[in-house]
Design a protein around this motif. Sequence first.
Motif, PDB file in Angstrom:
ATOM      1  N   GLU A  70       0.840  -1.209   0.000  1.00  0.00           N
ATOM      2  CA  GLU A  70       0.000   0.000   0.000  1.00  0.00           C
ATOM      3  C   GLU A  70       0.874   1.258   0.000  1.00  0.00           C
ATOM      4  O   GLU A  70       0.556   2.243  -0.665  1.00  0.00           O
ATOM      5  CB  GLU A  70      -0.936  -0.004   1.213  1.00  0.00           C
ATOM      6  CG  GLU A  70      -1.882   1.178   1.230  1.00  0.00           C
ATOM      7  CD  GLU A  70      -2.893   1.132   2.370  1.00  0.00           C
ATOM      8  OE1 GLU A  70      -2.939   0.121   3.105  1.00  0.00           O
ATOM      9  OE2 GLU A  70      -3.638   2.114   2.533  1.00  0.00           O
ATOM     10  N   TRP A 115       5.148   9.086  -8.880  1.00  0.00           N
ATOM     11  CA  TRP A 115       3.869   9.638  -8.404  1.00  0.00           C
ATOM     12  C   TRP A 115       4.145  11.031  -7.856  1.00  0.00           C
ATOM     13  O   TRP A 115       5.246  11.290  -7.361  1.00  0.00           O
ATOM     14  CB  TRP A 115       3.282   8.726  -7.300  1.00  0.00           C
ATOM     15  CG  TRP A 115       1.846   9.016  -6.954  1.00  0.00           C
ATOM     16  CD1 TRP A 115       0.908   9.603  -7.757  1.00  0.00           C
ATOM     17  CD2 TRP A 115       1.185   8.721  -5.715  1.00  0.00           C
ATOM     18  NE1 TRP A 115      -0.303   9.669  -7.096  1.00  0.00           N
ATOM     19  CE2 TRP A 115      -0.159   9.138  -5.840  1.00  0.00           C
ATOM     20  CE3 TRP A 115       1.593   8.142  -4.507  1.00  0.00           C
ATOM     21  CZ2 TRP A 115      -1.092   9.000  -4.818  1.00  0.00           C
ATOM     22  CZ3 TRP A 115       0.673   7.992  -3.488  1.00  0.00           C
ATOM     23  CH2 TRP A 115      -0.665   8.420  -3.634  1.00  0.00           C
ATOM     24  N   GLN A 117       2.695  12.226  -5.295  1.00  0.00           N
ATOM     25  CA  GLN A 117       2.594  12.207  -3.825  1.00  0.00           C
ATOM     26  C   GLN A 117       3.660  11.282  -3.239  1.00  0.00           C
ATOM     27  O   GLN A 117       4.174  10.397  -3.921  1.00  0.00           O
ATOM     28  CB  GLN A 117       1.223  11.680  -3.407  1.00  0.00           C
ATOM     29  CG  GLN A 117       0.110  12.669  -3.651  1.00  0.00           C
ATOM     30  CD  GLN A 117      -1.207  12.188  -3.069  1.00  0.00           C
ATOM     31  OE1 GLN A 117      -1.254  11.554  -2.030  1.00  0.00           O
ATOM     32  NE2 GLN A 117      -2.284  12.491  -3.761  1.00  0.00           N
ATOM     33  N   ASN A 162       2.002   6.639 -11.983  1.00  0.00           N
ATOM     34  CA  ASN A 162       0.708   6.679 -11.308  1.00  0.00           C
ATOM     35  C   ASN A 162       0.107   8.082 -11.413  1.00  0.00           C
ATOM     36  O   ASN A 162       0.769   9.063 -11.061  1.00  0.00           O
ATOM     37  CB  ASN A 162       0.945   6.331  -9.828  1.00  0.00           C
ATOM     38  CG  ASN A 162      -0.330   6.037  -9.068  1.00  0.00           C
ATOM     39  OD1 ASN A 162      -1.197   5.322  -9.565  1.00  0.00           O
ATOM     40  ND2 ASN A 162      -0.450   6.561  -7.865  1.00  0.00           N
ATOM     41  N   GLN A 245      -7.858   2.046 -11.171  1.00  0.00           N
ATOM     42  CA  GLN A 245      -7.731   1.868  -9.723  1.00  0.00           C
ATOM     43  C   GLN A 245      -8.994   1.271  -9.095  1.00  0.00           C
ATOM     44  O   GLN A 245      -8.926   0.327  -8.322  1.00  0.00           O
ATOM     45  CB  GLN A 245      -7.369   3.190  -9.052  1.00  0.00           C
ATOM     46  CG  GLN A 245      -5.945   3.637  -9.405  1.00  0.00           C
ATOM     47  CD  GLN A 245      -5.505   4.875  -8.644  1.00  0.00           C
ATOM     48  OE1 GLN A 245      -6.223   5.430  -7.805  1.00  0.00           O
ATOM     49  NE2 GLN A 245      -4.298   5.325  -8.939  1.00  0.00           N
ATOM     50  N   HIS A 247     -11.395   3.016  -7.071  1.00  0.00           N
ATOM     51  CA  HIS A 247     -11.894   3.580  -5.802  1.00  0.00           C
ATOM     52  C   HIS A 247     -13.270   4.175  -6.094  1.00  0.00           C
ATOM     53  O   HIS A 247     -13.395   5.341  -6.473  1.00  0.00           O
ATOM     54  CB  HIS A 247     -10.942   4.674  -5.291  1.00  0.00           C
ATOM     55  CG  HIS A 247      -9.595   4.157  -4.891  1.00  0.00           C
ATOM     56  ND1 HIS A 247      -9.421   3.293  -3.832  1.00  0.00           N
ATOM     57  CD2 HIS A 247      -8.363   4.371  -5.408  1.00  0.00           C
ATOM     58  CE1 HIS A 247      -8.134   3.004  -3.722  1.00  0.00           C
ATOM     59  NE2 HIS A 247      -7.474   3.642  -4.660  1.00  0.00           N
ATOM     60  N   GLU A 276      -6.950  -1.161  -7.390  1.00  0.00           N
ATOM     61  CA  GLU A 276      -7.094  -0.607  -6.035  1.00  0.00           C
ATOM     62  C   GLU A 276      -8.560  -0.614  -5.622  1.00  0.00           C
ATOM     63  O   GLU A 276      -9.095   0.382  -5.126  1.00  0.00           O
ATOM     64  CB  GLU A 276      -6.541   0.826  -5.987  1.00  0.00           C
ATOM     65  CG  GLU A 276      -5.101   0.936  -6.455  1.00  0.00           C
ATOM     66  CD  GLU A 276      -4.491   2.324  -6.294  1.00  0.00           C
ATOM     67  OE1 GLU A 276      -5.066   3.155  -5.571  1.00  0.00           O
ATOM     68  OE2 GLU A 276      -3.433   2.563  -6.904  1.00  0.00           O
ATOM     69  N   TRP A 327      -7.959  -2.700  -2.336  1.00  0.00           N
ATOM     70  CA  TRP A 327      -7.069  -1.788  -1.598  1.00  0.00           C
ATOM     71  C   TRP A 327      -7.245  -2.058  -0.097  1.00  0.00           C
ATOM     72  O   TRP A 327      -7.729  -1.227   0.655  1.00  0.00           O
ATOM     73  CB  TRP A 327      -7.341  -0.339  -1.982  1.00  0.00           C
ATOM     74  CG  TRP A 327      -6.112   0.528  -1.849  1.00  0.00           C
ATOM     75  CD1 TRP A 327      -5.973   1.635  -1.068  1.00  0.00           C
ATOM     76  CD2 TRP A 327      -4.852   0.360  -2.522  1.00  0.00           C
ATOM     77  NE1 TRP A 327      -4.698   2.157  -1.202  1.00  0.00           N
ATOM     78  CE2 TRP A 327      -3.989   1.389  -2.084  1.00  0.00           C
ATOM     79  CE3 TRP A 327      -4.351  -0.583  -3.433  1.00  0.00           C
ATOM     80  CZ2 TRP A 327      -2.671   1.517  -2.535  1.00  0.00           C
ATOM     81  CZ3 TRP A 327      -3.037  -0.452  -3.886  1.00  0.00           C
ATOM     82  CH2 TRP A 327      -2.220   0.584  -3.430  1.00  0.00           C
TER      83      TRP A 327
END
Length: 367
Positions: A70, A115, A117, A162, A245, A247, A276, A327
């Motif tokens: 993760e 990425w 982040q 990503n 992903q 989500h 995810e 996820w």
Amino acid sequence: MKPARPLPAVMVLAGALGILGQSRAPGEDAVPSLAAVYKPYFPVGAAVEPETLSLQGDLLAAQVNSLVAENAMKWQVIHPRPGNDPSAYNFSRADEIVAFARQHGMRMRGHTLVWHQQVPARLFRGAGGAASRQEVLDRLRDHITTLLTRYTGAVDAWDVVNEAISDTGAWRTDSPWYQAAGADLDNDGIPDYIVEAFRFARAADPSARLFYNDYNIEAGAKREAALRLVKALKAKGLVDGVGIQGHWSIFGVQPEVVRQAIRQLAALGVEVQITELDLSTYQWGDSSSRPALAPDLERRQAESYGALFEVFRQEAGPGGLTGVTFWGIADDHTWLDAFPVPGRKDWPLLFDVDHKPKPAFWSVVRW
Ligand code: G3I
């Protein structure tokens, strides 16, 4: 029905004590394994942290045959210090996950190399201020080469880049990667840092399958942008798969839209994975909290998961959907407890906080 062969006494005893598989009360159904049920279709995975291996290890071992870290393979965690010496890295968290996967015969996805982040700001700084484009690309090459070399044979698919596309379908220009090396000097329609990341990954581990991974790419302008990007990367022989992903919310999931996206992406000659997956029990934009998962929402979640997996089974295959990764695995550990409302409990997965199967689980394994 009489078993063909009597069970050895030790297995009878283990079963009675609940040591084999999951324990069950009289009258309760045995809990099948997601990995076993979906073996004819695709591997089923879960995102984990070293802590969740301790907390949820039995459940993971029983239910999935694929793992993804993760957070443990993200730059900030695995490469916290400057430079490229071994001392710049902290492999311990990732290695724990790799060891667990090995021990249980699971495959692993690698997440993620580029990425905007969880990446240290120092990467983009140089001697006189901002780092040069070349400095940043050199750091990227070293990082990718180190990780893919270390995990060759252990990680078979990498999310190389990503979330490079913004919600409008334009490039994500607020990414430090874009700002440092987002120019398209070779005029191939793709910001250079994306192409270079895939090139570095291909060179470091030619056996790994390389993915572009993003959210909301199943519809609208973002899907069109993802299709353009993947087509261009595929023409260069640099991409093997796309991660949608997944989500989503139980209030907004659109299985038929997902089906179309899988087909359109797969038509480019790449594999598609749901990477995810979780279904929030709140509507996007709703910041209210609930004390528990009400039965009607639990039912709605089961229906949503059931409809999605029907599509997944129908689209499964080498030229289509090749994997589904959740996820997380159970509601006692989910990023949605911190997002978008910090501290608000959500229940997005197939197992509850006590690791018991929810109605959503049954709708996925029984159809
Ligand atoms: O480990 C530190 C801890 O030392 C510190 O005390 C604490 C204080 O906030 O933070 C901890 O780090 C947190 C980290 O998760 C590990 O728990 C970060 O704050 C937190 O921001 C981070 O969140 C992760 C998020 O990515 C980062 O944006 C989530 O766990 C993770 O589930 C989430 O995963 C992303 C995928 O990588 C990409 N797609 C979207 C997905 C959900 O956002």
